[in-house]
Scaffold this motif. Structure first.
Motif, PDB file in Angstrom:
ATOM      1  N   ASP A   1       0.986   4.296   4.249  1.00  0.00           N
ATOM      2  CA  ASP A   1       2.405   4.155   4.534  1.00  0.00           C
ATOM      3  C   ASP A   1       3.212   5.113   3.659  1.00  0.00           C
ATOM      4  OD1 ASP A   1       4.463   2.539   5.941  1.00  0.00           O
ATOM      5  OD2 ASP A   1       5.091   2.094   3.897  1.00  0.00           O
ATOM      6  N   LEU A   2       2.697   5.377   2.457  1.00  0.00           N
ATOM      7  CA  LEU A   2       3.369   6.285   1.523  1.00  0.00           C
ATOM      8  C   LEU A   2       2.805   7.697   1.653  1.00  0.00           C
ATOM      9  CD1 LEU A   2       3.511   3.736  -1.382  1.00  0.00           C
ATOM     10  CD2 LEU A   2       5.498   4.735  -0.285  1.00  0.00           C
TER      11      LEU A   2
ATOM     12  N   ALA B   1      -0.785   0.458   2.329  1.00  0.00           N
ATOM     13  CA  ALA B   1       0.380   0.864   1.542  1.00  0.00           C
ATOM     14  C   ALA B   1       0.276   2.344   1.186  1.00  0.00           C
ATOM     15  CB  ALA B   1       0.475   0.025   0.271  1.00  0.00           C
TER      16      ALA B   1
ATOM     17  N   PHE C   1       5.662  -4.549   1.630  1.00  0.00           N
ATOM     18  CA  PHE C   1       4.700  -5.519   2.138  1.00  0.00           C
ATOM     19  C   PHE C   1       4.987  -6.911   1.601  1.00  0.00           C
ATOM     20  CE2 PHE C   1       2.701  -1.469   2.676  1.00  0.00           C
ATOM     21  CZ  PHE C   1       1.974  -1.601   3.848  1.00  0.00           C
TER      22      PHE C   1
ATOM     23  N   THR D   1       7.256   0.786   4.153  1.00  0.00           N
ATOM     24  CA  THR D   1       7.155  -0.662   4.275  1.00  0.00           C
ATOM     25  C   THR D   1       7.184  -1.342   2.912  1.00  0.00           C
ATOM     26  OG1 THR D   1       5.737  -0.289   6.191  1.00  0.00           O
ATOM     27  CG2 THR D   1       5.772  -2.521   5.291  1.00  0.00           C
TER      28      THR D   1
ATOM     29  N   ALA E   1       1.551  -5.401  -2.343  1.00  0.00           N
ATOM     30  CA  ALA E   1       0.497  -4.380  -2.327  1.00  0.00           C
ATOM     31  C   ALA E   1       0.749  -3.273  -3.332  1.00  0.00           C
ATOM     32  CB  ALA E   1       0.324  -3.799  -0.914  1.00  0.00           C
ATOM     33  N   LEU E   2       1.195  -3.630  -4.518  1.00  0.00           N
ATOM     34  CA  LEU E   2       1.361  -2.619  -5.572  1.00  0.00           C
ATOM     35  C   LEU E   2      -0.026  -2.186  -6.031  1.00  0.00           C
ATOM     36  CD1 LEU E   2       4.235  -4.250  -7.644  1.00  0.00           C
ATOM     37  CD2 LEU E   2       4.389  -2.410  -5.963  1.00  0.00           C
TER      38      LEU E   2
ATOM     39  N   ALA F   1       9.008   1.895  -1.919  1.00  0.00           N
ATOM     40  CA  ALA F   1       9.203   2.169  -0.498  1.00  0.00           C
ATOM     41  C   ALA F   1      10.453   3.006  -0.247  1.00  0.00           C
ATOM     42  CB  ALA F   1       9.277   0.859   0.279  1.00  0.00           C
TER      43      ALA F   1
ATOM     44  N   THR G   1      -4.432  -4.171   2.547  1.00  0.00           N
ATOM     45  CA  THR G   1      -3.043  -3.713   2.431  1.00  0.00           C
ATOM     46  C   THR G   1      -2.878  -2.609   1.396  1.00  0.00           C
ATOM     47  OG1 THR G   1      -2.683  -5.672   1.099  1.00  0.00           O
ATOM     48  CG2 THR G   1      -1.698  -5.660   3.289  1.00  0.00           C
ATOM     49  N   PHE G   2      -3.802  -2.518   0.417  1.00  0.00           N
ATOM     50  CA  PHE G   2      -3.678  -1.420  -0.557  1.00  0.00           C
ATOM     51  C   PHE G   2      -3.803  -0.070   0.148  1.00  0.00           C
ATOM     52  CE2 PHE G   2      -5.297  -4.687  -3.658  1.00  0.00           C
ATOM     53  CZ  PHE G   2      -4.101  -4.801  -4.334  1.00  0.00           C
TER      54      PHE G   2
ATOM     55  N   ASN H   1       2.971  -9.130   0.414  1.00  0.00           N
ATOM     56  CA  ASN H   1       2.346  -9.402  -0.894  1.00  0.00           C
ATOM     57  C   ASN H   1       2.554  -8.221  -1.827  1.00  0.00           C
ATOM     58  OD1 ASN H   1       0.728  -7.545   0.293  1.00  0.00           O
ATOM     59  ND2 ASN H   1      -1.155  -8.708   0.121  1.00  0.00           N
TER      60      ASN H   1
END
Ligand code: ATP
Ligand code: MG
Lengths: 361, 270
Positions: free
Chosen positions: B173-174, B170, A87, A85, A91-92, A153, B166-167, A89
């Motif tokens: 997700d990874l 994410a 994101f 995904t 989300a780094l 991603a 979301t962190f 924002n």
């Protein structure tokens, strides 16, 4: 399914989502093909993000099934789905530099250090961030962060890439550049993209196919041309591009074409659904399909010019018909100072053949 | 529109000064008299470091050294355990959604802050004797772990609340498992909160007196109980020196905790 039909990248069957007694998604059924640039388009709150999160695995379905390349994924947690995904924002990870961010998924997949380094270098080149490798996300601009999120991603070579309004935080110029870039990235890599946006221009310019959504339901699925030229209903006609929507009544019906009465005028329109004479509905005419002329021609409607708005490339003209209806037209500003567009002037409006569309709902 | 400015009220400065004086004058007196070159605690007769020397090498130095060792080891272990429990609790409370019994859980976690310490002390003592738990070093440690939890919990959960979910999403997700998402993403971002919670718990444990005094049993002393024991036999200036050292150390830890808690916000901790 027969052997000839390729397996869909993502197959949604009667997918539904309830949050308590609020229904966010209802009976969503469609297939997304492999290598497709597929867009979910709809106004805020229509359930786009929710659908994306269900495919990614962050949200459980309350009805229906989701298959990924033929495999049921309902029971898989997000880290077991070959889906990544981008994101909204980004989300780094703030404590990791660009290279570490991009390599994170590969590290979690257990790639060797050498393989990770090679892949990260490849991704950094792809998004042209060479000089930023050691920067932290907080030291980068929005556009640069966006590229890192994209590279992160795409690094693990997902089967499907989910993008949730990835361009919405960028300024107009950058957004337009990124559109072209995203599109060519998708072409080159062949990864299936599911792109979420509420910007119809973005959707039209990038997508192979678009699913137009409203209030948790899919309204229409088709190519950009399909949804623009042949909207399935009033919502789609109104949401995609500009249009004149007029209450109308069907007259004589002849196959795909129907004579429509509206506000004392009548016009021939196309339609897809079965229409019975006397049926009430909506007439949709795109402003750029109207031409303004001075002489009475075949199929032209007499009108009087109302307000005009100069918009740079074209001029928006409000034309009042004799029956009382008002139509907005758009004239390209090819000649400087077109004097025939003075307010109050009598003109004749011509509707391009096939441009008027009769919508039942 | 006039903005509210408390400085405009009559007597503002007087009251402020009075409050500050009442709070800090005793500390200042202790600190100053710890350098007094005399046995007297009321008359100042020149500057000297003799009482500091006395703390480390005097007659009671051995007793103080053991007590200090107990205090530090207990504080480090109690703060570590309390921080781990508080971190787990914070993740459950902040990320667990609106589960049933959430307010009750919060009340339970913060109970030791709300309840008068003497009540906790008596209850803990009764509980320990009821289950036949022998009093000593371990009973102090267990009691400290328990009452340190809310102090560690508050800064940790405050930090976590500022971190968007979301962190972790994410990370998952990874392809990060839940544990890896915590280890590689959430924990480093939360680190300042966890550190500041740890330091707070550490200092709370280090200077606890009431509960420790109830559950310590015979023979085991921590610094506060040792100081109290010594004071009962008359206030000697070496106690002032010891207290001043403890005060400096506390100020150091609290400042550290504050500075760490402040480093960056959740979005860019750099
Ligand atoms: N966790 C949740 N609990 C309750 N309602 C939710 C939750 N998540 C989303 N919703 C509701 O579901 C609906 C769809 O939300 P969603 O985020 O999918 O919209 P969207 O199409 O992505 O909108 P936007 O363009 O604003 O991002 C909204 O009405 C939202 O309030
Ligand atoms: Mg959204």
């Amino acid at each position: 399914m027969t052997n000839q039909t390729p397996i869909a990248a993502v197959a949604l069957r009667s997918v539904g989502k309830d949050f308590g007694d609020f229904t966010a998604l209802k009976d969503v059924t469609f297939d997304i093909g492999d290598n497709e640039f597929f867009t979910l388009l709809g106004p805020s709150g229509c359930g786009k993000t929710t659908l994306l999160r269900m495919i990614a695995g962050f949200e459980a379905t309350t009805a229906g099934t989701i298959h990924l390349f033929g495999d049921e994924i309902e029971t898989l947690p997000p880290d077991k789905r070959p889906v990544n995904t981008v994101f909204q924002n980004y989300a780094l990870f703030p404590h990791m530099n660009v290279a570490e961010n991009i390599g994170f998924g590969l590290k979690m997949l257990g790639w060797s250090k050498a393989d990770i380094d090679a892949r990260v270098a490849e991704m950094i080149q792809m998004v042209q961030l060479g000089q930023f490798v050691h920067r932290k996300p907080s030291q980068m601009s929005g556009g640069q962060q966006q590229r890192v999120a994209l590279a992160r991603a795409m690094a693990p070579k997902p089967k499907v890439l989910l993008l949730d309004e990835p361009l919405s935080a960028l300024d107009l110029k950058l957004r337009q550049e990124m559109r072209a870039e995203l599109k060519s990235l998708q072409r080159e890599t062949g990864i299936t993209f599911i792109f979420v946006t509420h910007d119809q221009e973005e959707a039209l310019s990038m997508s192979d196919r678009i699913a137009v959504m409203s209030a948790g339901e899919v309204q229409q699925i088709g190519t950009p041309e399909d949804v623009y030229e042949h909207p399935a209903n009033r919502f789609v006609a109104d949401f995609i591009g500009e249009t004149n929507l007029l209450e109308a009544e069907a007259g004589t019906v002849d196959g795909q074409s129907v004579m429509c009465q509206f506000g004392g005028s009548s016009i021939s329109a196309t339609t897809t659904g079965a229409v019975a004479p006397g049926q009430k509905g909506w007439l949709s005419i795109r402003p750029e399909r109207l031409t303004i002329g001075t002489a009475l021609g075949e199929g032209s409607i007499p009108a009087r010019i109302g307000q005009t708005v100069y918009l740079g490339t074209d001029t928006q003209v409000m034309a009042h018909l004799e029956g009382g209806a008002t139509l907005g037209a758009r004239m390209q500003n090819t000649l400087a100072g077109a004097d025939r567009l003075t307010e109050g002037a009598d003109i004749h409006l011509t509707v391009a053949p096939g441009a008027a569309r009769f919508l039942v709902e | 529109m006039r903005t509210f400015d408390p400085r405009r009220y009559t007597g503002f400065f007087t009251i402020t000064l009075a409050c500050l004086f009442i709070l800090y004058a005793p500390l200042a007196v202790v600190a100053v008299y710890s350098f007094n070159d005399s046995l007297s605690i009321t008359r100042f007769e020149g500057v000297s470091l003799r009482w500091y020397q006395d703390v480390f090498f005097g007659l009671e130095a051995g007793k103080f050294r053991t007590a200090a060792w107990n205090s530090f080891t207990i504080a480090i272990m109690a703060a570590t355990a309390a921080t781990m429990i508080a971190t787990a609790a914070a993740i459950g409370m902040v990320r667990g959604g609106n589960f049933k019994g959430k307010p009750a859980s919060f009340a339970l976690i913060s109970m030791p802050i709300m309840v008068p310490e003497i009540v906790t002390a008596v209850a803990t003592l009764i509980f320990f004797s009821a289950i036949g738990f022998s009093l000593g070093y371990v009973s102090i440690l267990v009691a400290h772990i328990v009452f340190c939890i809310p102090f560690a919990y508050l800064p940790i959960s405050a930090r976590l609340q500022g971190i968007e979910a979301t962190f972790e999403e994410a990370a998952q997700d990874l392809y990060a498992s839940r544990w890896n998402a915590f280890r590689y993403v959430l924990a480093p971002i939360m680190a300042p909160g966890i550190m500041s919670g740890f330091l707070l718990a550490f200092i709370i444990s280090l200077d606890d007196f009431i509960i420790t005094n109830f559950v310590k049993g015979a023979g085991v002393e921590t610094l506060p109980t040792a100081i109290f024991g010594a004071v009962k036999q008359g206030i000697k200036p070496d106690i002032m020196a010891l207290s001043t050292l403890l005060l400096l150390f506390s100020i150091l830890i609290v400042t550290l905790s504050y500075l760490i808690g402040r480093t960056g916000d959740a979005k860019n901790p750099e």
